[in-house]
Design an enzyme around this catalytic site. Structure first.
Site, PDB file in Angstrom:
ATOM      1  N   SER A 252      44.508  36.256  29.011  1.00  0.00           N
ATOM      2  CA  SER A 252      43.479  37.024  28.598  1.00  0.00           C
ATOM      3  C   SER A 252      43.334  36.983  27.137  1.00  0.00           C
ATOM      4  CB  SER A 252      42.926  38.382  29.317  1.00  0.00           C
ATOM      5  OG  SER A 252      41.601  38.286  29.375  1.00  0.00           O
ATOM      6  N   HIS A 393      39.954  36.058  37.562  1.00  0.00           N
ATOM      7  CA  HIS A 393      40.557  36.353  36.035  1.00  0.00           C
ATOM      8  C   HIS A 393      41.816  37.130  36.418  1.00  0.00           C
ATOM      9  CE1 HIS A 393      40.553  36.927  31.708  1.00  0.00           C
ATOM     10  NE2 HIS A 393      40.815  38.042  31.709  1.00  0.00           N
TER      11      HIS A 393
HETATM   12  C1  GTR Z   1      37.289  40.801  28.102  1.00  0.00           C
HETATM   13  C2  GTR Z   1      36.841  39.886  26.963  1.00  0.00           C
HETATM   14  C3  GTR Z   1      37.719  38.817  27.127  1.00  0.00           C
HETATM   15  C4  GTR Z   1      38.895  39.006  27.622  1.00  0.00           C
HETATM   16  C5  GTR Z   1      39.327  40.222  28.663  1.00  0.00           C
HETATM   17  C6  GTR Z   1      40.759  40.628  28.740  1.00  0.00           C
HETATM   18  O1  GTR Z   1      36.507  42.273  28.086  1.00  0.00           O
HETATM   19  O2  GTR Z   1      35.638  40.000  26.573  1.00  0.00           O
HETATM   20  O3  GTR Z   1      37.711  38.198  25.886  1.00  0.00           O
HETATM   21  O4  GTR Z   1      40.072  38.911  26.546  1.00  0.00           O
HETATM   22  O5  GTR Z   1      38.382  41.184  28.014  1.00  0.00           O
HETATM   23  O6  GTR Z   1      41.377  40.572  27.730  1.00  0.00           O
HETATM   24  O7  GTR Z   1      41.106  41.209  29.782  1.00  0.00           O
END
Ligand code: GTR
Length: 414
Positions: A252, A393
């Site tokens: 992420s 995710h």
């Molecule tokens: C989210 C963000 C993403 C991603 C994510 C993370 O809120 O919009 O770009 O990086 O966080 O790092 O878990």
């Protein structure tokens, strides 16, 4: 009655799960492939015919990313790196691994490493290196892992405590990594710079001061910290780790970080981006899911000041993220997506990996051996690797399984 109750319970759990997924996909953003704007990607090989031409072009592209997106990081004299050796060496995983915790004293920030090396390894091992989100103590439930001081994400009053031990262990396949003969080093990213917008006062900024519009945001600072770990490995032959075979990995925002670490420091032998999305592997011009404007608004400290010029103006970027991937060439790079992670635009992540392929081929490697996006859970691995796993995710054992196979292919001594 009992059945009805069970049904209600199942429905409640399901709707909670769905709303959790949905909250990772905010409204008002495009998730419709047919609504992706028409765009033309800049050509990474513009003016390039030979690998010597590419050397020059690479420098040009790198400097565009430095000036317009991640920001320039300060020079660091590795001979000045101060390290406190680990107070103790512990055996973990039933004696299969040695665990140490040296501290790097960086300007403005003391960064504690958590290092695992296979206990039985004969020579220096290839190793994965990556930042973690919650503190080293969240990576493995072991009371000997030092709790981080200072701000932590999600903790009560943003402090670390024993209840958090091992809570992210599903994201770090420590035992699998060790069993396959690799080392693992992880560092808590908040030790380098705490991840909130405080006007660049804490972490390494407390030493270096306010960045100018073309100077490092937090992602570049975390990446810079990872380069200092390499400095340490190079300077310390007793770690049992081969500094020439380090795969930098991140998930992420920390996947954006591993990509920038790999681009800005060619000593990293392999680069892995797990669900890095916008500002990472995903093409910005597609504006699918998270956009440049949104990321710069929600996280104003991640990129350099200049990057805000491109809010809502992706087509004006002098690059797109396929060119970030091409900066790894010819080193092996792996881009991973998750099917349920539409906020990060899996298709845009694939296209970015694919967009770097011509550079990899020019340099005599096989690039990414896939014409179109592979089916779910069917990894493709050449010099560029890609998969889209089912699920949300996250980092899972499936992801690690692919990274280990990819590392076997590229980091094992032949
Ligand atoms: C989210 C963000 C993403 C991603 C994510 C993370 O809120 O919009 O770009 O990086 O966080 O790092 O878990």
């Amino acid at each position: 009655m009992k059945n009805r109750l069970q049904l209600v319970l199942i429905l409640a759990i399901l709707s909670f799960a769905v709303s959790r997924e949905a909250s990772a996909q905010p409204d008002g953003f495009n998730y419709d492939e047919s609504k992706v704007p028409q765009y033309r990607l800049p050509d990474p090989l513009k003016g390039v015919k030979t690998s010597a031409d590419w050397k020059k072009r690479r420098q040009e592209i790198l400097s565009l990313f430095q000036q317009q997106m991640f920001g320039m990081a300060p020079e660091f004299d590795a001979s000045k790196l101060r390290v406190s050796a680990s107070a103790a060496e512990h055996l973990v995983l039933d004696g299969k691994a040695k665990m140490t915790q040296p501290v790097l004293h960086l300007p403005g920030a003391d960064v504690q490493l958590l290092v695992f090396v296979p206990a039985k390894s004969k020579g220096p091992v290839p190793t994965f290196l990556g930042c973690n989100f919650g503190g080293n103590h969240t990576v493995l439930a072991d009371s000997r892992i030092v709790l981080p001081e200072g701000w932590v994400r999600g903790g009560k009053d943003n402090r670390s405590d024993d209840s958090q031990r091992g809570k992210s262990s599903s994201r770090w396949a420590v035992e699998k990594i060790i069993d396959r003969g690799y080392g693992l080093i992880t560092v808590y990213y908040g030790h380098i710079d705490p991840d909130f917008d405080d006007g660049f006062r804490n972490g390494v900024y407390s030493h270096f001061g306010q960045p100018k519009p073309n100077e490092w945001g937090s992602i570049a600072a975390w990446a810079w910290g990872l380069s200092r770990v390499l400095d340490y490995l190079e300077a310390t032959p007793t770690t049992g780790i081969d500094p020439k075979r380090v795969a930098v990995m991140g998930h992420s925002r920390l996947g954006k970080t591993s990509l920038w670490a790999g681009a800005s420091d060619e000593r990293f032998a392999m680069v892995i981006s797990n669900d890095s999305g916008c500002g990472g592997a995903a093409l910005s011009r597609r504006a699918f899911g998270e956009t440049v404007k949104r990321i710069n608004t929600s996280f104003p400290h991640w990129f350099c000041g200049n990057f805000k010029r491109y809010n809502g103006k992706e087509s004006e970027l002098p690059f797109d993220q396929h060119m970030l991937i091409s900066l790894m060439a010819p080193r092996p790079v792996y881009v991973a997506s998750a099917e349920g992670d539409r906020w990060a635009d899996p298709h845009g992540e694939f296209l970015s990996a694919k967009g770097a392929d011509p550079v990899y081929r020019l340099l005599g490697t096989e690039g990414l051996p896939a014409k179109t996006m592979p089916a779910v859970n069917e990894p493709v691995q050449g010099q560029i690797g890609y998969h889209m796993r089912s699920g949300k995710h996250d980092v899972t054992d499936f992801d690690w399984g692919q990274y280990l196979n990819f590392a076997d292919r590229h980091l094992r001594k032949k």
